[in-house]
Each structure stands twice: as C-alpha cells, then as structure tokens.
Design a protein around this motif. Structure first.
Motif, mmCIF file in Angstrom:
data_model
loop_
_atom_site.group_PDB
_atom_site.id
_atom_site.type_symbol
_atom_site.label_atom_id
_atom_site.label_comp_id
_atom_site.label_asym_id
_atom_site.label_seq_id
_atom_site.Cartn_x
_atom_site.Cartn_y
_atom_site.Cartn_z
ATOM 1 N N GLY A 397 0.830 -1.317 -0.216
ATOM 2 C CA GLY A 397 0.090 0.017 0.149
ATOM 3 C C GLY A 397 0.962 1.338 0.031
ATOM 4 O O GLY A 397 0.292 2.366 -0.173
ATOM 5 N N LYS A 398 2.291 1.103 -0.083
ATOM 6 C CA LYS A 398 3.033 2.269 0.032
ATOM 7 C C LYS A 398 3.099 2.951 -1.175
ATOM 8 O O LYS A 398 3.316 4.360 -1.470
ATOM 9 C CB LYS A 398 4.314 1.841 0.460
ATOM 10 N N ASP A 399 3.007 2.247 -2.171
ATOM 11 C CA ASP A 399 2.876 2.764 -3.620
ATOM 12 C C ASP A 399 1.627 3.558 -4.140
ATOM 13 O O ASP A 399 0.469 3.156 -3.694
ATOM 14 C CB ASP A 399 3.310 1.736 -4.694
ATOM 15 N N ALA A 405 -1.924 2.088 -4.702
ATOM 16 C CA ALA A 405 -3.286 2.641 -4.292
ATOM 17 C C ALA A 405 -4.018 3.232 -5.472
ATOM 18 O O ALA A 405 -5.318 2.812 -5.652
ATOM 19 C CB ALA A 405 -3.094 3.802 -3.376
ATOM 20 N N LEU A 406 -3.710 3.846 -6.516
ATOM 21 C CA LEU A 406 -4.511 4.254 -7.481
ATOM 22 C C LEU A 406 -4.985 2.894 -8.258
ATOM 23 O O LEU A 406 -6.229 2.741 -8.754
ATOM 24 C CB LEU A 406 -3.774 5.135 -8.437
ATOM 25 N N PRO A 429 -5.028 -6.268 4.862
ATOM 26 C CA PRO A 429 -5.539 -4.872 5.394
ATOM 27 C C PRO A 429 -4.433 -4.085 5.984
ATOM 28 O O PRO A 429 -4.235 -2.856 6.109
ATOM 29 C CB PRO A 429 -6.533 -5.056 6.495
ATOM 30 N N ILE A 430 -3.464 -4.914 6.736
ATOM 31 C CA ILE A 430 -2.198 -4.231 7.215
ATOM 32 C C ILE A 430 -0.975 -5.483 7.368
ATOM 33 O O ILE A 430 -1.294 -6.535 7.380
ATOM 34 C CB ILE A 430 -2.619 -4.049 8.930
ATOM 35 N N GLY A 431 0.154 -5.184 7.104
ATOM 36 C CA GLY A 431 1.376 -5.659 7.006
ATOM 37 C C GLY A 431 1.932 -5.668 8.376
ATOM 38 O O GLY A 431 2.811 -4.578 8.728
ATOM 39 N N VAL A 457 0.709 5.018 7.912
ATOM 40 C CA VAL A 457 -0.309 5.100 7.045
ATOM 41 C C VAL A 457 -0.112 5.226 5.522
ATOM 42 O O VAL A 457 0.280 6.269 5.195
ATOM 43 C CB VAL A 457 -1.260 6.117 7.725
ATOM 44 N N TRP A 458 -0.377 4.332 4.696
ATOM 45 C CA TRP A 458 0.003 4.601 3.360
ATOM 46 C C TRP A 458 -1.331 4.846 2.320
ATOM 47 O O TRP A 458 -2.347 4.888 2.841
ATOM 48 C CB TRP A 458 0.615 2.980 2.835
ATOM 49 N N PRO A 459 -0.653 5.373 1.240
ATOM 50 C CA PRO A 459 -1.908 5.810 0.466
ATOM 51 C C PRO A 459 -3.268 4.860 -0.017
ATOM 52 O O PRO A 459 -4.127 5.361 -0.118
ATOM 53 C CB PRO A 459 -1.229 5.906 -1.065
ATOM 54 N N THR A 460 -2.841 3.550 0.261
ATOM 55 C CA THR A 460 -3.899 2.445 -0.127
ATOM 56 C C THR A 460 -5.022 2.708 0.930
ATOM 57 O O THR A 460 -6.120 2.369 0.595
ATOM 58 C CB THR A 460 -3.280 1.242 -0.182
ATOM 59 N N ILE A 461 -4.755 3.047 2.183
ATOM 60 C CA ILE A 461 -5.693 3.550 3.347
ATOM 61 C C ILE A 461 -6.726 4.343 2.750
ATOM 62 O O ILE A 461 -7.846 4.247 2.728
ATOM 63 C CB ILE A 461 -5.259 3.911 4.461
#
Length: 769
Positions: A397-399, A405-406, A429-431, A457-461
């Motif tokens: 989810g960092k990307d 995320a997009l 949901p979480i690593g 908290v990554w962009p995918t959230i």
C-alpha cells in the motif's frame, strides 16, 4: 522458443521435478490449425517421475503470444488441485476467427515438484456459433466532455462493502503493540469515516501450519479439544476490536490448514464440527456474532455433499441459522461453480454468495487493472446471486502508482463495471510481519515495530476510503447507467455511482488516467443540494475540496490525471490522523522470561512460522514458552510448495550479525533448536539442534556442518543452549560447555526457536552482544 520458455520457468518460480508433461492437445490434436468450436477442449499426458506417482494439480495458460504467457491475456485457469489431465473445456472470453493462440501447462506432482510443458498452439478458423464478447459501458462524450447521468430510478445491485482478509499471519505483530498506538492503528483500519473504514473482516481459522507469512494457532488442535475449543491467537481479538469500532462490521472466517486429526479427508462430519466450534468460541468467549463462513479450504475449492449434508444442517442445529455460507473461495475456475448450481437446487440454496480470488489477475504493475484475470461469466451475473472478489490485490500500500493505491481504487470500480461484483476483500489490510519474511511488504498500511509504536499509514488506506467513506453496505446500491469507462480501451479511467437505498443521497467515485472534463446531470429524484468533494493524487491523498452546488441539476468538473475523486451529498468524511511515535530498532540486548502475559497467550514479539508457541506453566509455577502442536497437520498448498519442516518461531532483527543467543529448554520428545542469523521462513540460517537423547547437530539451512553427542545428558532436566556468532566464527554451548566451534559464512538475521512436533518448552531467552 526454448529461451523464451526458460524465462517463463524462472517467472513461475517453483523448483523442477523429474515428472514430465507432453502431448498437449486441442480438440484431441497437436497444434491444430482448423478449430471451429467456440469452446474447444484441451488435454495432455502427465508422465510420473521422482516422488510423484500422479499429477497433483495443474494450471493452463493461454495468450496471444509466447511472451504473454507470463501474464495470460486469453485464459488462465490458475492452480487447480486435481489429477485429471483433461479434456477441459475452454472457459475464457469468446475466441475470434483467425486467431493463433499459444498455450502451456504447468503441473504439480502429488508429492510436490513442478514441471512446465513446452508451449503449444492452435488456430481458429471461421467459428461455428460465435459468441458476443462482453463490452463495458462507456460514457458518451460531446466535444471532449464526458456525460454522466444520475437517476435514482436506475437499476443496480446492492453494495456489499469493501473489506480485508487477516490471514497467513499477516496481522502477527499488531497484537504486540501497546495502547494508545494499537488503538490508533485499529482506528485507521476499522473506524467509520476516519481511515480505510473496512466494512468486512475475514479472518483465518488457524490450523497450526504455515499459511503464507507464518502460522496461526487452532481453536481445536486435538480431537479432545474439539469438545472444549480454546480461544487462541489474535483473530478473535481483532474481530472484537473491529466490531467495537463499527457495530455493523461484517465478519467471516476461512481455514488455510487443518490439525492432523482431520487428515486425510478434510470434508467430513468431524471437520463440519471443527468449523462450527469456531463460532462457539466467538459467541461464548468473545460475544461475537459471525455473519459468514467460507466453508472451503482457501484456494482449494470445497465439497458439495459436505456443505449440503453436514455443514448447513449442523449450523442450523447449533443455533447458527443466520450464519451464511460463502464459497468456493477458490483461486481458479472461471466461476465454474455456477455450472454445478444449474441442476442442483440444494447446492445453489446452501451457497448464498460466490467468491473467487484474484479476479483481475496477478500482474502486479500499472497495467494490472486491464489484466484479464478471472472475469465473472454471464451465467454468474444472470443468477442474481451476490458475487465477491473474496481475496484480491496483495501488494504494498506504500505505492501510489504501479499496482498500488490508484490501481486498487480502479479495481474497486472495475469489479462492478465489468463483473457486477459488489464486495471486494483485499489481502492484507495491514502488514504486521517481520521484514524478510514471505510477503513482508504486503498490506494497505504497515505496523511491524511494536517495541517502538511506530507505524505507517499508506496511500492505499485513502484509496479505499474513497469508497468506504461514501457508501454503506446493504444500505446503498449502484446506479448501473452511471457506472462506466471514459475510454473503451482501458479501465484506468472510470466512474461508479451509488445511492442510498431508502433516501436521495448519492456518491460518485471517479478514477482518471488522463485529464477529463466531466458533466454530471442529476435527476430530480436525487439530492440536488451541496456536493462535497474529496481528492487523492500521488502528492497528497484524501484532501477535501471546495463544495459545489448544482445549477439546474447539473455540475461540471475538470479532473486531473491519475487521480481519485469522490463526490457525495453526504457529510462527515475525514482524513483521520494521530501523532506517530518515532521508529526504533528492536531492543538489544534482549531478555524474555515469558512472565508478562497470561498462560495460553501468544509470546511477545515472536512470529510463529510453523506450529504454535504459547505461554505455559512450569512445574515451579513460573511461566515458559511451549510448542503445542502434537503432529504435523494438513498443510495448505501441500501440492504446490515445500513444507516448512517443523514448528519454529522468529524473534529479533533481520540486521543482527554478531551476537550471542541462549535459551533454557526442556525436551519432552524429539528435538529442539536454537537458531541464529535466520533470514526468514523455511528455517534458513544457522540451527543448533539437540535431541532428547543428547545428540546434537549444527546445521546451516538443511546442510549438516558438524554433529556429535553430549555425554551424560539427562533428558529429565532443563538445559541451556547457546549460540555465539562473531564474524565467520560460530560456537555452540550446552550448559556452559562448548560442544562445537566452526568457521562458515558470515550472515545476518533473526534468532529462532524450533521444535519437533512435541510439547517442548523454552525459557529465559537472552540475546546479548
């Protein structure tokens, strides 16, 4: 061709065994050039070899070129567990006259090991009874302006939510965080209109064997425990925390592995009892009402007779009439379960939602959203039965770009536009797993530093929040005519609209690839009041924009490229935030006496890779660590991958190099190990092993470096094992006496404790310079 095939073999990433696949046939012909059947059949010959006497599973891949077999653009069955070698009917999208299609087969032996066929091909001529391919809805445009019409009378399926799958030990270290940071992380995951706001949580029903990034403990490890099931691990706790934040949270569970007493047939009356007792633990010990059971084995299909004759009747008899069955939760099959439903009303009635995994495929890059994957069939859509992407995505989810995320926001939209899927669950949901362990970078956010309280908290959230903060499961439905693409050639630009079922509020989620001018016409039967707008792009996510007001029921917007927008007539959305503690390294030196948690609980900062280690009592009333799985269980993916060999648990820091680690052990049976410089799963590192009889070995991975016996070793006593690393020098001690010294590779990694499948115990773990 041989060079290209070798590239494919490297991509697939399994070790090669001695068995062979040959005689690939289409319509019983090798490389035919005159196929007229719109649904041709395929077969091959499996030649046994090595330890495998028959085929244990297969995967068929078809593409428009040999290069594209890596990510098949025509058809991909995914891994399937069967000894059959065909004929199998083609289940992909309609073929075209004049096409040449390349295909190959990967097959696994029944005793593991994989073989890949040479590519074959077939050519289509004029097709008899050609089929019409699916075409997604594309919005009209006038002078470059996209026209979207919202009408409350529009038909559409009920929205069932966006959720996450806590499984494969992916949530391991979250349990070790302390409040308030642990509560903050849970808020980002589950609190409505704060962060991701996941609306559905599916958890693993642990079986004590490795299920991806580690192992999760079972609620009934033995047949005796089946009569008195036990709350173990963190999944019940996680469900409770999710429910505390959102009382409407939808809960579900699914097994990966099973305890040994359920072997070899996991679909029987006793396994039905095993499934139902998980509900007993949730209800009686945690006051949780679980909504769904995925009555299957993860990615290994299910069993019709078992569901109809055992599982459903037992659920009803035990007071769980409201618990629904979802299946088959498979990783293959092109929604074939609907073929079985056609002439089997009992089966159809029992399975109340159908879920498949990786519906958009496994091509983890920026083109993933346009991958074929496993689209739903017309037959599936026409039944009206709820359709789920019951595990998907599996990325970091960092990307923002790539598969990040997009891409995920685009997938949420695509699944409804193309597939009429109304619920998507992502893994994970979480690593919350140690670095270097399998899939350590997967997750919508990251929390793997409980000793410091640090998390990310990554962009995918926020990409997920663009849907979850704007529609509620079961209370909102889609508006089909307002769900479509900006360009017929790609799903990268899309919009989906939803409305409140019993109201006039609406929301519109838009994803862009290019800049777009959009005109939205709002019918009088929908709210024409203030419209709140939230936007995300690579630079910043989930930022509230200036509200706008319709003029004569119309609004017009200029949308930036590669962005996500949510428009809504509702309010209350927010980008939640907390102050996050600084990240620190794992504490060093480190001591663990296992006294700070209750008996039966998980040990702090340990990460079980196989087996189950929990806090236990010693004879003197103090506490220790105990391995509790008595026999190797029914291993998930047993055909497709190697076993993790024996129970083991990791602790520490992947960067540690020069240190001394020690632990007290009591050997009930078999052997115990202390390891060092271990790099992750599969016991990779230095391992000092001692048996109950006093025999010892020093191993590096699976290689024996030295071995011997300890004179006058008393198996009824506790003993201290110690390993010392200094550069290439490695020393091992038992009860303070050095038994071995050698020089070998200089590496770094975790400390590991391991045991045979016996109730062996450990205490007073110490790691010092």
């Amino acid at each position: 061709m041989r060079t290209r095939l070798l590239i494919l073999i490297v991509f697939i990433g399994f070790w090669v065994n001695a068995h062979e696949i040959k005689n690939l046939k289409c319509e019983n012909q090798i490389n035919p050039s005159g196929i007229t059947n719109a649904r041709p059949h395929f077969s091959w010959t499996f030649v046994p070899g090595g330890n495998s006497t028959e085929q244990g599973g297969y995967r068929i891949m078809m593409a428009t070129s040999i290069e594209k077999l890596q990510y098949p653009d025509i058809w991909d069955t995914g891994p399937t567990s069967t000894s059959e070698t065909g004929p199998f009917e083609y289940c992909g999208e309609p073929l075209k006259s004049g096409q040449r299609i390349y295909w190959m087969v990967t097959a696994w032996g029944n005793n593991r090991g994989v073989t890949h066929s040479e590519p074959a091909w077939f050519e289509m001529v004029e097709i008899e009874n050609p089929e019409t391919p699916f075409k997604p809805h594309v919005f009209d445009q006038e002078q470059g302006v996209v026209k979207i019409a919202l009408n409350g009378d529009d038909k559409g399926r009920v929205f069932e939510g966006i959720g996450g799958v806590s499984a494969g030990a992916s949530t391991d270290l979250l349990y070790d965080y302390e409040d308030p940071t642990r509560s903050q992380i849970l808020d980002f995951l589950f609190k409505p209109k704060f962060g991701a706001g996941f609306q559905h949580l599916k958890v693993e029903m642990g079986g004590g064997e490795n299920s991806t990034c580690g192992s999760e403990p079972s609620h009934a490890i033995t047949r005796e425990e089946l009569q008195h099931p036990v709350s173990r691990g963190y999944e019940f706790w996680l469900m409770k925390e999710a429910k505390n934040r959102n009382p409407d949270m939808i809960l579900e569970y699914l097994p990966w592995s099973f305890p040994a007493y359920l072997k070899p047939n996991i679909f029987n009356k006793e396994s039905a009892e095993y499934f139902v007792t998980f509900l007993d633990v949730a209800k009686k010990q945690w006051q949780l009402d679980i909504d769904w059971v995925a009555a299957a084995e993860n990615e290994n299909y299910t069993n019709r007779d078992w569901l109809v004759n055992d599982v459903r009747p037992l659920l009803n008899a035990r007071g769980y009439e409201n618990v629904k069955i979802q299946g088959p939760d498979d990783n293959s099959g092109d929604w074939k379960i609907f073929n079985e439903f056609e002439n089997d009303k009992a089966f159809d009635d029992v399975v109340e939602a159908v879920g498949y995994h990786y519906v958009t495929g496994r091509e983890f890059n920026e083109n993933m959203v346009d991958g074929r994957g496993r689209p739903t069939t017309d037959k599936a859509k026409n039944t009206g039965k709820p359709l789920w992407a019951s595990e998907d995505w599996s990325w970091t989810g960092k990307d923002w770009g790539g598969a990040g995320a997009l891409n995920l926001a685009r997938m949420y939209n695509k699944f409804y536009i193309r597939d009429r899927i109304t619920k998507t669950l992502i893994w994970a949901p979480i690593g919350s797993i140690y670095e270097t362990v399998t899939w350590d970078k997967a997750g919508a956010m990251k929390a793997n530093s409980p000793w410091s309280g640090y998390y990310e908290v990554w962009p995918t959230i926020w990409a997920t929040a663009h849907t979850t903060q704007f529609a509620e499961p079961h209370n909102w439905r889609y508006l089909d005519d307002a769900c479509g693409l900006f360009d017929s050639d790609t799903y990268k630009g899309s919009a989906v609209a939803l409305k409140e079922t019993n109201g006039t509020d609406w929301s519109l989620i838009l994803c862009t690839e290019n800049k777009e001018e959009v005109e939205i016409k709002i019918a009088e039967n929908l709210s024409n009041g203030k419209i709140n707008i939230w936007k995300s792009n690579k630079e910043e996510q989930f930022i509230g924009q200036e509200p706008i007001y319709p003029k004569n029921g119309t609004i017009r917007l200029s949308l930036d490229a590669q962005s996500i927008y949510s428009l809504t007539t509702t309010s209350g959305q927010q980008k939640g935030s907390y102050e996050i503690p600084d990240k620190t390294s794992f504490p060093f030196p480190y001591k663990e006496g296992y006294e700070d948690r209750k008996v039966g609980d998980l040990p702090k900062y340990h990460s079980d890779q196989t087996g189950s280690f929990e806090i236990a009592l010693k004879e003197d009333g103090t506490q220790c660590l105990k391995q509790i799985v008595p026999e190797q269980g029914y291993d998930w993916m047993r055909v497709y991958r190697r076993s993790n060999i024996k129970p083991n648990t990791l602790i520490g820091d992947a960067t540690w190099k020069n240190y001394t680690c020690s632990v007290d052990v009591f050997i009930e049976g078999g052997d115990v190990e202390i390891g060092g410089r271990v790099t992750g799963s599969y016991l990779k590192g230095y391992r000092f092993q001692v048996t109950k009889e006093g025999d010892w070995k020093m191993l590096f991975d699976q290689e024996t470096l030295q071995n011997g016996s300890i004179a006058n070793f008393d198996p009824k006593m506790w003993h201290k094992l110690q390993l010392k690393f200094n550069g290439k020098a490695i020393e091992a001690f038992v009860d303070g006496q050095r038994v071995m010294k050698t020089s070998y590779q200089e590496k770094n990694g975790y400390v590991m404790l391991a045991s045979s499948y016996d109730g062996n115990r450990f205490d007073n773990l110490e790691i010092i310079p």
